[in-house]
Design a protein around this motif. Sequence first.
Motif, PDB file in Angstrom:
ATOM      1  N   LYS A  41       0.974  -1.367  -0.277  1.00  0.00           N
ATOM      2  CA  LYS A  41       0.378   0.089   0.422  1.00  0.00           C
ATOM      3  C   LYS A  41       1.129   1.452  -0.313  1.00  0.00           C
ATOM      4  N   MET A  42       2.126   0.955  -0.076  1.00  0.00           N
ATOM      5  CA  MET A  42       2.890   2.101   0.004  1.00  0.00           C
ATOM      6  C   MET A  42       2.852   3.320  -1.362  1.00  0.00           C
ATOM      7  N   LEU A  43       2.485   3.426  -2.424  1.00  0.00           N
ATOM      8  CA  LEU A  43       1.890   4.574  -3.394  1.00  0.00           C
ATOM      9  C   LEU A  43       0.223   4.859  -3.018  1.00  0.00           C
ATOM     10  N   VAL A  44      -0.099   4.041  -2.255  1.00  0.00           N
ATOM     11  CA  VAL A  44      -2.285   4.298  -2.459  1.00  0.00           C
ATOM     12  C   VAL A  44      -2.152   5.782  -1.020  1.00  0.00           C
ATOM     13  N   PRO A  45      -2.495   6.362  -1.266  1.00  0.00           N
ATOM     14  CA  PRO A  45      -2.545   7.589  -0.681  1.00  0.00           C
ATOM     15  C   PRO A  45      -3.561   7.516   0.754  1.00  0.00           C
ATOM     16  N   ALA A  46      -3.447   7.834   1.887  1.00  0.00           N
ATOM     17  CA  ALA A  46      -3.163   7.572   3.363  1.00  0.00           C
ATOM     18  C   ALA A  46      -5.179   7.843   3.078  1.00  0.00           C
ATOM     19  N   ALA A  47      -5.499   8.741   2.310  1.00  0.00           N
ATOM     20  CA  ALA A  47      -7.054   8.700   2.278  1.00  0.00           C
ATOM     21  C   ALA A  47      -7.829   6.981   1.938  1.00  0.00           C
ATOM     22  N   ASP A  48      -6.838   6.340   1.368  1.00  0.00           N
ATOM     23  CA  ASP A  48      -7.404   5.336   0.938  1.00  0.00           C
ATOM     24  C   ASP A  48      -7.285   3.784   1.550  1.00  0.00           C
ATOM     25  N   GLY A  49      -6.552   4.852   2.560  1.00  0.00           N
ATOM     26  CA  GLY A  49      -5.476   3.359   3.973  1.00  0.00           C
ATOM     27  C   GLY A  49      -4.092   3.479   2.991  1.00  0.00           C
ATOM     28  N   GLY A  50      -3.589   3.863   2.458  1.00  0.00           N
ATOM     29  CA  GLY A  50      -1.914   3.834   2.050  1.00  0.00           C
ATOM     30  C   GLY A  50      -0.440   4.137   3.131  1.00  0.00           C
ATOM     31  N   LEU A  51       0.330   4.322   2.526  1.00  0.00           N
ATOM     32  CA  LEU A  51       1.235   5.128   3.121  1.00  0.00           C
ATOM     33  C   LEU A  51       1.510   6.474   2.442  1.00  0.00           C
ATOM     34  N   GLY A  52       0.999   6.264   1.100  1.00  0.00           N
ATOM     35  CA  GLY A  52       1.019   8.454   0.689  1.00  0.00           C
ATOM     36  C   GLY A  52       2.228   8.013  -0.263  1.00  0.00           C
ATOM     37  N   TRP A  53       2.843   7.070  -0.053  1.00  0.00           N
ATOM     38  CA  TRP A  53       5.010   7.475  -1.089  1.00  0.00           C
ATOM     39  C   TRP A  53       4.411   7.788  -1.965  1.00  0.00           C
ATOM     40  N   SER A  54       5.682   8.559  -2.145  1.00  0.00           N
ATOM     41  CA  SER A  54       5.671   8.905  -4.370  1.00  0.00           C
ATOM     42  C   SER A  54       6.254   7.776  -3.968  1.00  0.00           C
ATOM     43  N   LEU A  55       6.790   7.887  -5.934  1.00  0.00           N
ATOM     44  CA  LEU A  55       7.096   7.397  -6.819  1.00  0.00           C
ATOM     45  C   LEU A  55       8.923   6.583  -6.535  1.00  0.00           C
ATOM     46  N   GLN A  56       9.303   7.893  -6.227  1.00  0.00           N
ATOM     47  CA  GLN A  56      10.583   8.145  -5.873  1.00  0.00           C
ATOM     48  C   GLN A  56      11.252   7.152  -4.007  1.00  0.00           C
ATOM     49  N   GLN A  57      10.234   7.677  -3.344  1.00  0.00           N
ATOM     50  CA  GLN A  57       9.770   6.519  -2.396  1.00  0.00           C
ATOM     51  C   GLN A  57       9.836   4.959  -2.663  1.00  0.00           C
ATOM     52  N   ALA A  58       9.141   4.708  -3.653  1.00  0.00           N
ATOM     53  CA  ALA A  58       8.677   3.184  -3.608  1.00  0.00           C
ATOM     54  C   ALA A  58      10.099   2.553  -4.359  1.00  0.00           C
ATOM     55  N   ALA A  59      10.456   3.868  -5.281  1.00  0.00           N
ATOM     56  CA  ALA A  59      11.519   3.280  -6.001  1.00  0.00           C
ATOM     57  C   ALA A  59      12.724   2.597  -4.887  1.00  0.00           C
ATOM     58  N   ARG A  60      13.445   3.569  -3.680  1.00  0.00           N
ATOM     59  CA  ARG A  60      14.168   3.007  -2.503  1.00  0.00           C
ATOM     60  C   ARG A  60      13.927   1.817  -1.838  1.00  0.00           C
ATOM     61  N   ALA A  61      12.407   2.027  -1.374  1.00  0.00           N
ATOM     62  CA  ALA A  61      12.132   0.473  -0.963  1.00  0.00           C
ATOM     63  C   ALA A  61      12.190  -0.568  -2.118  1.00  0.00           C
ATOM     64  N   GLN A  62      12.297  -0.717  -3.220  1.00  0.00           N
ATOM     65  CA  GLN A  62      12.511  -1.293  -3.570  1.00  0.00           C
ATOM     66  C   GLN A  62      13.657  -2.264  -4.828  1.00  0.00           C
ATOM     67  N   VAL A  63      14.167  -1.086  -4.155  1.00  0.00           N
ATOM     68  CA  VAL A  63      16.776  -1.091  -4.358  1.00  0.00           C
ATOM     69  C   VAL A  63      16.453  -2.600  -3.263  1.00  0.00           C
TER      70      VAL A  63
END
Length: 385
Positions: free
Chosen positions: A45-67
């Motif tokens: 749920k990292m790219l899901v907005p907080a309003a929808d129950g997610g973390l509201g992360w950016s694509l940049q943050q998601a890429a860092r997590a995938q690394v």
Amino acid sequence: MAKTLDELLPDDLLDRIRGRAGRYDETNSFFHEDLDELATAGYLKMLVPAADGGLGWSLQQAARAQVRLAGAAPATALAVNMHLVWTGVARVLQARGDDSMSYVLEEAGRGEIFGFGVSEAGNDQVLFDSRTVAQPLADGSYSFTGAKVFTSLSPAWTRLGVFGRDDTGLEPQLVWAFIDRQAPGYSIKEDWNTLGMRASQSNTTLLEGVVARPERVFRKLPVGPNPDALVFGIFACFEILLSAVYTGIGRRAVELAVANSHRRQSHKTGRSYAQDPDIRRRVAEAAMAMDGVYPQLDGLAADVDHDADHGSLWFAKLAGLKVRATETAKHVVELAVRVSGGGGYFRGSELERLYRDVLAGLYHPSDDESAHNTVANAWLGPLED
């Protein structure tokens, strides 16, 4: 309070994931335990907005997590990518005022898992044409008939994004939709027996008239290249998150090269190989190569987040990133193998698995030939007739 990367992927979770990677690879089995733990942590749920129950992360943050995740288990990260691509595309569209895929974010926030049923054997047009037949039905739904290859997350997806070609109108069009796992009319071939990335279980999916409901049909586009935001979103999220996985492999290879150089001892000198000039040069070469990838990945992901204007160079930059990340990782893993001794040639070592996993980067779009053609066209213009 928003989670940091270290909180989302703490060391103890990564240790468990790394500890299972060899078993999944050896048994050619899906990463069920990894997926359960990642879902519980909120990773999907990292790219899901907080309003929808997610973390509201950016694509940049998601890429860092995938690394970070790929450094522990490349196949796990590669398969999770497919879900993240769809949630990323929905975010890219939403940020540009297009809510046609907002339900993807809402459903991902409720725990649905999205698969990527797009690739087709022999379709070198990739997103711009399809060998799958999309048949319109009277109620606005579509049935899909064809074969999709490299369908990662095959054992776990609950929604599968597909596209096919509709030739029933005046002009052919490409129809994009999601099918539900419980829908009849498809089957999954358990044919994933590959050299590497085995835990991804990217099986072939046979679409045998499976129907996507009208509300699940989210795009109809003309055949051929076009500037639609969906095409940009898919290409951008796919190439960036894919590059993140291979960047993670490369970074881990450097870590293993360093550790193995210190661990191994020369019988001739009595000193560790970390003191050997040739070994030191290879490790330095690996580290310098990776240092060129990190800022390119980070910067291009941030450019997507902030809707930077790269104009006609966007696709060239994205394809170039993919080639650099995958080719650099391949080179760096080979350097790590060279400095780590013969033990790395035995089955079961982490480096041996990375050596096989990194080769998958050769097959993802854009491949080397296509990427160079894209970049050449962007800078030199198309070939003359």
